[in-house]
Design an enzyme around this catalytic site. Structure first.
Site, PDB file in Angstrom:
ATOM      1  N   LYS A  29      11.415 -44.027   3.349  1.00 17.59           N
ATOM      2  CA  LYS A  29      10.793 -43.756   4.656  1.00 17.59           C
ATOM      3  C   LYS A  29      11.428 -42.529   5.306  1.00 17.59           C
ATOM      4  CE  LYS A  29       9.337 -45.884   8.987  1.00 17.59           C
ATOM      5  NZ  LYS A  29       8.068 -45.140   8.957  1.00 17.59           N
ATOM      6  N   THR A  38       6.616 -48.233  14.611  1.00  5.44           N
ATOM      7  CA  THR A  38       6.284 -49.575  15.110  1.00  5.44           C
ATOM      8  C   THR A  38       7.404 -50.116  16.000  1.00  5.44           C
ATOM      9  OG1 THR A  38       4.997 -49.976  13.128  1.00  5.44           O
ATOM     10  CG2 THR A  38       5.650 -51.922  14.391  1.00  5.44           C
ATOM     11  N   GLY A  44      -0.639 -39.977  -1.225  1.00  6.78           N
ATOM     12  CA  GLY A  44       0.574 -40.675  -0.785  1.00  6.78           C
ATOM     13  C   GLY A  44       0.476 -42.185  -0.978  1.00  6.78           C
ATOM     14  N   MET A  62       0.361 -44.617   1.264  1.00 11.24           N
ATOM     15  CA  MET A  62      -0.694 -45.201   2.103  1.00 11.24           C
ATOM     16  C   MET A  62      -2.059 -44.622   1.763  1.00 11.24           C
ATOM     17  SD  MET A  62       0.003 -47.668   4.032  1.00 11.24           S
ATOM     18  CE  MET A  62      -1.630 -47.572   4.716  1.00 11.24           C
ATOM     19  N   HIS A  64      12.804 -51.089   6.379  1.00 10.02           N
ATOM     20  CA  HIS A  64      11.790 -50.415   5.560  1.00 10.02           C
ATOM     21  C   HIS A  64      12.400 -49.955   4.242  1.00 10.02           C
ATOM     22  CE1 HIS A  64       9.404 -50.106   9.295  1.00 10.02           C
ATOM     23  NE2 HIS A  64       8.378 -49.977   8.495  1.00 10.02           N
ATOM     24  N   ALA A  97      -2.164 -45.028  15.701  1.00 13.48           N
ATOM     25  CA  ALA A  97      -1.392 -46.273  15.808  1.00 13.48           C
ATOM     26  C   ALA A  97      -0.237 -46.229  14.825  1.00 13.48           C
ATOM     27  CB  ALA A  97      -2.284 -47.476  15.509  1.00 13.48           C
ATOM     28  N   THR A 128       0.056 -41.707  10.963  1.00 12.08           N
ATOM     29  CA  THR A 128       1.288 -40.943  10.745  1.00 12.08           C
ATOM     30  C   THR A 128       2.269 -41.191  11.888  1.00 12.08           C
ATOM     31  OG1 THR A 128       0.019 -39.279   9.566  1.00 12.08           O
ATOM     32  CG2 THR A 128       2.189 -38.613  10.344  1.00 12.08           C
ATOM     33  N   GLY A 161      -3.700 -36.996   3.212  1.00 14.69           N
ATOM     34  CA  GLY A 161      -2.517 -37.632   2.593  1.00 14.69           C
ATOM     35  C   GLY A 161      -2.946 -38.548   1.463  1.00 14.69           C
ATOM     36  N   ALA A 162      -4.078 -38.185   0.814  1.00 13.56           N
ATOM     37  CA  ALA A 162      -4.744 -39.092  -0.137  1.00 13.56           C
ATOM     38  C   ALA A 162      -3.898 -39.440  -1.359  1.00 13.56           C
ATOM     39  CB  ALA A 162      -6.064 -38.465  -0.583  1.00 13.56           C
ATOM     40  N   ARG A 214      -1.304 -32.226  -0.231  1.00 16.95           N
ATOM     41  CA  ARG A 214      -0.522 -30.992  -0.142  1.00 16.95           C
ATOM     42  C   ARG A 214      -0.700 -30.226  -1.448  1.00 16.95           C
ATOM     43  NH1 ARG A 214       5.071 -32.296   2.675  1.00 16.95           N
ATOM     44  NH2 ARG A 214       5.222 -33.786   0.992  1.00 16.95           N
TER      45      ARG A 214
END
Ligand code: NAD
Length: 264
Positions: A154, A161, A11, A13, A150, A118, A95, A8-9, A35
């Protein structure tokens, strides 16, 4: 040096994780997975706002390079495809939004390799979870409502969380979250069900992540809240987890293990 791949580099995050891996003297970025699309072939360092890293974004079809740890911030389908390709590598995944089948697949993976999945990598949220357990078991009759906010992009709601806070409360009270959760409220709801855990999701603007646990009796209530100031908080936790998990025994670990905060 611990060789790290980031899934997911490209994205929101993933870029922050790539930046922090590149900044860390003891970590080496060896693969950046995205992707199929315009980001493929672009240098991951440049995408992350750093100098060129010599690591172009590739797809899962190109493999995970010589990585020992994969840090994943993608989507449930991406994580599921990733699980089949991990071989002996450790997995740190942030994720969220999995269904029961997806969570089972991650749990199965943790039986053969180290996995840290997590919903939130911040230190403050790990403490919020610990405080939620104390409050829920010490005040067993008090009503609990969880409110999260958020950014508008999202994918999933309520947030992973918020669900983790809900599970912490439910487990501390010896019940399953699914049995007692009430998602939002609308219409003629009648009185609140005893023991219910309310979950409420706000989607607005650019909020990185905000969570509140409300717990109250008829005469008073307490609000335990956490606000993430930037995505770098989560990326820093994930990078810390990557360092911690390298070389561990197979198992399902949590941020409380990394931070030494006791059971999840
Ligand atoms: P995003 O949409 O900006 O980035 C996700 C990236 O994953 C995209 O670049 C997308 O192309 C890529 N991706 C999706 N499916 C893929 C696949 N099959 N193969 C390869 N790449 C794939 O989302 P984001 O805001 O970066 O969030 C990513 C995930 O991390 C979400 O589930 C979010 O809830 C979660 N998250 C977790 C934490 C935490 O602390 N655990 C913090 C923030 C976000």
């Amino acid at each position: 040096m611990i060789p790290v791949a980031v899934m997911g580099a490209a994205g929101r995050m993933g870029r922050r994780v790539v930046a922090q891996v590149l900044d860390a003297p003891d970590l080496q970025l060896v693969a950046a997975i995205g992707r199929p699309g315009p980001s493929v072939g672009v240098d991951a360092g440049l995408l992350a706002g750093r100098e060129p890293a010599g690591v172009p974004v590739t797809t899962l079809a190109d493999g995970l390079g010589a990585s020992a740890v994969v840090v994943d911030f993608s989507l449930p389908a991406g994580t599921s495809s990733l699980l089949d390709l991990l071989e002996g590598r450790a997995l740190v995944s942030g994720t969220t939004g999995f269904d029961a089948t997806g969570l089972d697949a991650i749990a199965a993976r943790a039986r053969v390799a180290p996995v840290l999945h997590a919903a939130n990598f911040s230190t403050g949220v790990a403490m919020l979870l610990a405080l939620a357990r104390i409050a829920a078991s010490s005040l067993p009759d008090w009503d609990v409502e969880i409110v999260e906010a958020h950014h508008r992009m999202k994918h999933d709601a309520p947030s992973g969380t918020a669900l983790a806070v809900g599970r912490a409360v439910a487990e501390a009270r010896g019940v399953s979250l699914d049995e007692v959760r009430e998602d939002g409220r609308s219409g003629v709801t009648g009185p609140r069900a005893p023991g219910a855990i309310g979950l409420h999701a706000l989607r607005i603007g650019g909020i990185v992540g905000q969570h509140e646990l409300w717990i109250g009796s008829p005469d008073e209530h307490l609000i335990l809240g956490h606000t993430a100031g930037s995505r770098d908080v989560f990326a820093a936790g994930a990078v810390r987890a990557a360092r911690w998990i390298a070389g561990r025994e197979p198992g399902a670990y949590g941020m409380s293990d990394v931070l030494g905060l006791g059971p999840r």
